[in-house]
Every structure is written in C-alpha cells, then in structure tokens.
Design an enzyme around this catalytic site. Structure first.
Site, PDB file in Angstrom:
ATOM      1  N   LYS A  13     -79.883  37.203  96.615  1.00 20.92           N
ATOM      2  CA  LYS A  13     -80.463  38.422  97.198  1.00 20.92           C
ATOM      3  C   LYS A  13     -80.724  38.262  98.697  1.00 20.92           C
ATOM      4  CE  LYS A  13     -84.130  38.504  94.643  1.00 20.92           C
ATOM      5  NZ  LYS A  13     -83.916  37.333  93.790  1.00 20.92           N
ATOM      6  N   ARG A  88     -90.240  44.795  91.578  1.00 17.98           N
ATOM      7  CA  ARG A  88     -90.000  43.749  90.586  1.00 17.98           C
ATOM      8  C   ARG A  88     -90.733  44.021  89.280  1.00 17.98           C
ATOM      9  NH1 ARG A  88     -88.882  39.202  94.644  1.00 17.98           N
ATOM     10  NH2 ARG A  88     -88.213  37.462  93.406  1.00 17.98           N
ATOM     11  N   ARG A 127     -81.197  24.179  97.340  1.00 13.50           N
ATOM     12  CA  ARG A 127     -82.039  24.701  98.425  1.00 13.50           C
ATOM     13  C   ARG A 127     -83.307  23.846  98.559  1.00 13.50           C
ATOM     14  NH1 ARG A 127     -83.951  30.845  98.243  1.00 13.50           N
ATOM     15  NH2 ARG A 127     -85.316  30.099  96.599  1.00 13.50           N
ATOM     16  N   ARG A 133     -88.779  24.363  99.607  1.00 16.59           N
ATOM     17  CA  ARG A 133     -89.703  25.405  99.164  1.00 16.59           C
ATOM     18  C   ARG A 133     -90.508  24.921  97.964  1.00 16.59           C
ATOM     19  NH1 ARG A 133     -87.146  31.405  98.768  1.00 16.59           N
ATOM     20  NH2 ARG A 133     -88.301  31.420  96.813  1.00 16.59           N
ATOM     21  N   ARG A 144     -89.665  30.999  86.856  1.00 16.10           N
ATOM     22  CA  ARG A 144     -89.325  32.219  87.607  1.00 16.10           C
ATOM     23  C   ARG A 144     -88.241  33.021  86.893  1.00 16.10           C
ATOM     24  NH1 ARG A 144     -87.906  29.185  92.774  1.00 16.10           N
ATOM     25  NH2 ARG A 144     -87.006  31.117  93.562  1.00 16.10           N
TER      26      ARG A 144
HETATM   27  P1  B4P Z   1     -81.397  33.857  96.882  1.00 13.78           P
HETATM   28  O1  B4P Z   1     -81.156  34.464  95.573  1.00 13.78           O
HETATM   29  O2  B4P Z   1     -80.964  34.645  98.063  1.00 13.78           O
HETATM   30  O3  B4P Z   1     -82.904  33.496  96.801  1.00 13.78           O
HETATM   31  P2  B4P Z   1     -84.130  34.371  97.209  1.00 13.78           P
HETATM   32  O4  B4P Z   1     -83.804  35.613  97.936  1.00 13.78           O
HETATM   33  O5  B4P Z   1     -84.980  33.439  97.940  1.00 13.78           O
HETATM   34  O6  B4P Z   1     -84.718  34.889  95.860  1.00 13.78           O
HETATM   35  P3  B4P Z   1     -85.950  34.404  95.031  1.00 13.78           P
HETATM   36  O7  B4P Z   1     -86.065  35.388  93.920  1.00 13.78           O
HETATM   37  O8  B4P Z   1     -85.785  32.989  94.676  1.00 13.78           O
HETATM   38  O9  B4P Z   1     -87.210  34.451  95.996  1.00 13.78           O
HETATM   39  P4  B4P Z   1     -88.020  35.603  96.716  1.00 13.78           P
HETATM   40  O10 B4P Z   1     -88.175  35.165  98.116  1.00 13.78           O
HETATM   41  O11 B4P Z   1     -87.440  36.952  96.493  1.00 13.78           O
HETATM   42  O12 B4P Z   1     -80.638  32.488  97.161  1.00 13.78           O
HETATM   43  C1  B4P Z   1     -80.931  31.290  96.542  1.00 13.78           C
HETATM   44  C2  B4P Z   1     -80.056  30.149  97.074  1.00 13.78           C
HETATM   45  O13 B4P Z   1     -78.706  30.328  96.665  1.00 13.78           O
HETATM   46  C3  B4P Z   1     -80.012  30.006  98.592  1.00 13.78           C
HETATM   47  O14 B4P Z   1     -80.228  28.668  98.908  1.00 13.78           O
HETATM   48  C4  B4P Z   1     -78.623  30.435  98.986  1.00 13.78           C
HETATM   49  O15 B4P Z   1     -78.134  29.709 100.086  1.00 13.78           O
HETATM   50  C5  B4P Z   1     -77.801  30.127  97.752  1.00 13.78           C
HETATM   51  N1  B4P Z   1     -76.684  31.056  97.567  1.00 13.78           N
HETATM   52  C6  B4P Z   1     -76.716  32.398  97.748  1.00 13.78           C
HETATM   53  N2  B4P Z   1     -75.518  32.949  97.468  1.00 13.78           N
HETATM   54  C7  B4P Z   1     -74.705  31.907  97.061  1.00 13.78           C
HETATM   55  C8  B4P Z   1     -73.338  31.830  96.622  1.00 13.78           C
HETATM   56  N3  B4P Z   1     -72.547  32.920  96.511  1.00 13.78           N
HETATM   57  N4  B4P Z   1     -72.845  30.594  96.280  1.00 13.78           N
HETATM   58  C9  B4P Z   1     -73.632  29.496  96.385  1.00 13.78           C
HETATM   59  N5  B4P Z   1     -74.919  29.511  96.805  1.00 13.78           N
HETATM   60  C10 B4P Z   1     -75.462  30.711  97.140  1.00 13.78           C
HETATM   61  O16 B4P Z   1     -89.432  35.552  95.973  1.00 13.78           O
HETATM   62  C11 B4P Z   1     -90.244  34.406  95.992  1.00 13.78           C
HETATM   63  C12 B4P Z   1     -91.597  34.682  95.336  1.00 13.78           C
HETATM   64  O17 B4P Z   1     -92.313  35.704  96.095  1.00 13.78           O
HETATM   65  C13 B4P Z   1     -91.598  35.244  93.917  1.00 13.78           C
HETATM   66  O18 B4P Z   1     -91.447  34.235  92.951  1.00 13.78           O
HETATM   67  C14 B4P Z   1     -92.997  35.922  93.877  1.00 13.78           C
HETATM   68  O19 B4P Z   1     -94.029  34.996  93.680  1.00 13.78           O
HETATM   69  C15 B4P Z   1     -93.137  36.503  95.250  1.00 13.78           C
HETATM   70  N6  B4P Z   1     -92.650  37.897  95.307  1.00 13.78           N
HETATM   71  C16 B4P Z   1     -91.569  38.346  96.038  1.00 13.78           C
HETATM   72  N7  B4P Z   1     -91.414  39.667  95.844  1.00 13.78           N
HETATM   73  C17 B4P Z   1     -92.375  40.062  94.966  1.00 13.78           C
HETATM   74  C18 B4P Z   1     -92.712  41.297  94.355  1.00 13.78           C
HETATM   75  N8  B4P Z   1     -92.015  42.416  94.609  1.00 13.78           N
HETATM   76  N9  B4P Z   1     -93.756  41.336  93.497  1.00 13.78           N
HETATM   77  C19 B4P Z   1     -94.475  40.258  93.249  1.00 13.78           C
HETATM   78  N10 B4P Z   1     -94.219  39.045  93.764  1.00 13.78           N
HETATM   79  C20 B4P Z   1     -93.169  38.944  94.627  1.00 13.78           C
END
Ligand code: B4P
Length: 193
Positions: A13, A88, A127, A133, A144
């Site tokens: 994402k 979410r 990552r 992280r 998660r």
């Molecule tokens: P991503 O999937 O991009 O990870 P993310 O955006 O950080 O999503 P995540 O759900 O983990 O965390 P978020 O910050 O939203 O990528 C993951 C990895 O994969 C990266 O290292 C990337 O380089 C790699 N990658 C991507 N594409 C690839 C490909 N095609 N091939 C290989 N590798 C690839 O949320 C974190 C926390 O914040 C939540 O757990 C919660 O506590 C809180 N939070 C956020 N939004 C919330 C909400 N709306 N409500 C309540 N809590 C919330």
C-alpha cells in the site's frame, strides 16, 4: 479523484500510494505514516498511538477519525486524495462517508491489493532488517494479518456493494503492480495512463 488503497499489511500500500498519487497529482495520505511521524516527534497523539501500533492493534477509531478529518480538510486535499490505510474498520467507513457528505464529495474507487500470505510476511521481515520498525517482528506481523482479516477484510464487501472495488494482483515487481493499478484506474476515467 478520491481513491482508497486497501490490502493486508505488506501488500504494498505505502509503496504504491506514493507512485499513484504522484501520477494523479493528488496527495497520498497514509494514516500509518502520520502516526509514525507523531511517534518520532513524541507528540501526545504519538504517545497514544505507539502502544497500539507496537502490539499490531488498530489505534482507536475516534483518534484516527479526528486525524483524518483534519488532514483531508487541508488545502492540498480539496481537489482529491489517495487514502492509504484508511478506512480500516466499518466505523471508519461510516465516518469517512459523513466527512465527504459534508462537502458533497464521494469515493471514486477502492483499489484492493491482493497478495499471498507467506509472501507478505517475508516482505515485512525484510523491511524489519532495513528499517527496524517495532511492529515488523514475526509475531506482531502475524497478529496484524489477523486483525486485518477480522476488521478490515469485511470492508471489501461494503465497498463492493457500492460497485467501487477494483481488485489488483499485488504480487510481482513494484512497477508491474503500479501498471495494473493505472490500468484499472484508467478505466474509471482518471487518465492515470
Ligand atoms: P506496504 O504494504 O506498503 O506496508 P505498509 O504501507 O507499511 O502497510 P502496513 O499495513 O504494514 O502499515 P501501516 O503503516 O498502514 O509494504 C510492506 C513492504 O513490502 C515494504 O518494505 C515494501 O518495500 C515491500 N514491497 C512493497 N511492494 C512490493 C513488491 N511488489 N515486491 C516486493 N516487496 C514489496 O499501518 C501501521 C499501523 O498503524 C497499523 O498496524 C495500526 O496500528 C496503525 N494504523 C494505520 N492506519 C490505521 C487506521 N486507519 N486505523 C487504526 N489504526 C491504523
């Protein structure tokens, strides 16, 4: 254009949000990034959010909703935005509906990235090595995924009933996934391609 980007943790994402938002000249609004910025600045919001994030739990809806309400009211988001990681929960969907109704706006598309469960765990463990992280340990990653399945996966049906869901295969190279997203959005008339 008002777009929501959804998918389990590690689906890509955050990675895709930046690319797509740049292409469409709209801001990418990531609730996770906003929480992490607050954690690193030691703000009261960051202190509150950190204990949930570290445990792999969602931050309470009222905290997250208020934060998004403020952010989408900013000038750069008036013409559209891409939401990464919000809504979410079903309660967040209703809150977003209310926010948009107030300005006569609506969501145009919900892009759902689909991925293989084991692959996402590997991505996040990788990552963990580069970014360190706190929520990228194997136990928390698995938790998660469970929280996503319970609280967020049902949103696909909610938005599906509104005809807004565009499922996109999130496996493969980053560029390939971006192209797939541009292709589905283009069919919605965004001129992404
Ligand atoms: P991503 O999937 O991009 O990870 P993310 O955006 O950080 O999503 P995540 O759900 O983990 O965390 P978020 O910050 O939203 O990528 C993951 C990895 O994969 C990266 O290292 C990337 O380089 C790699 N990658 C991507 N594409 C690839 C490909 N095609 N091939 C290989 N590798 C690839 O949320 C974190 C926390 O914040 C939540 O757990 C919660 O506590 C809180 N939070 C956020 N939004 C919330 C909400 N709306 N409500 C309540 N809590 C919330």
């Amino acid at each position: 254009m008002r777009i929501i980007l959804m998918g389990p943790p590690g689906a890509g994402k955050g990675t895709q949000a930046k690319v797509v938002a740049e292409r469409l000249s709209i801001p990418a609004i990531s609730t996770g990034d906003i929480f992490r910025a607050n954690v690193s600045d030691g703000t009261p919001l960051g202190v509150e959010a950190q204990r949930y994030m570290d445990a792999g739990e969602y931050v309470p809806d009222e905290v997250t909703n208020a934060m998004v309400r403020d952010r989408i009211a900013e000038a750069d988001a008036r013409g559209g935005f891409l939401l990464d990681g919000y809504p979410r929960t079903v309660a967040q969907v209703h809150e977003l509906d209310t926010m948009l109704e107030a300005t006569g706006d609506s969501v145009d598309a919900v892009v759902v990235l689909t991925v293989d469960g084991d692959e996402v765990v590997q991505r996040l463990l990788q990552r963990a090595e580069t970014e360190g992280r706190a929520d990228d340990t194997e136990d928390v990653i698995r938790h998660r995924q469970e929280v996503y399945a319970e609280q967020t996966a049902p949103l696909v049906e909610v938005y599906g009933d509104r005809g807004l869901v565009r499922e996109v295969d999130g496996m493969g190279e980053v560029d390939e996934v971006s192209e797939r997203i541009f292709a589905v959005l283009d069919r919605d008339g965004t001129g992404a391609r």
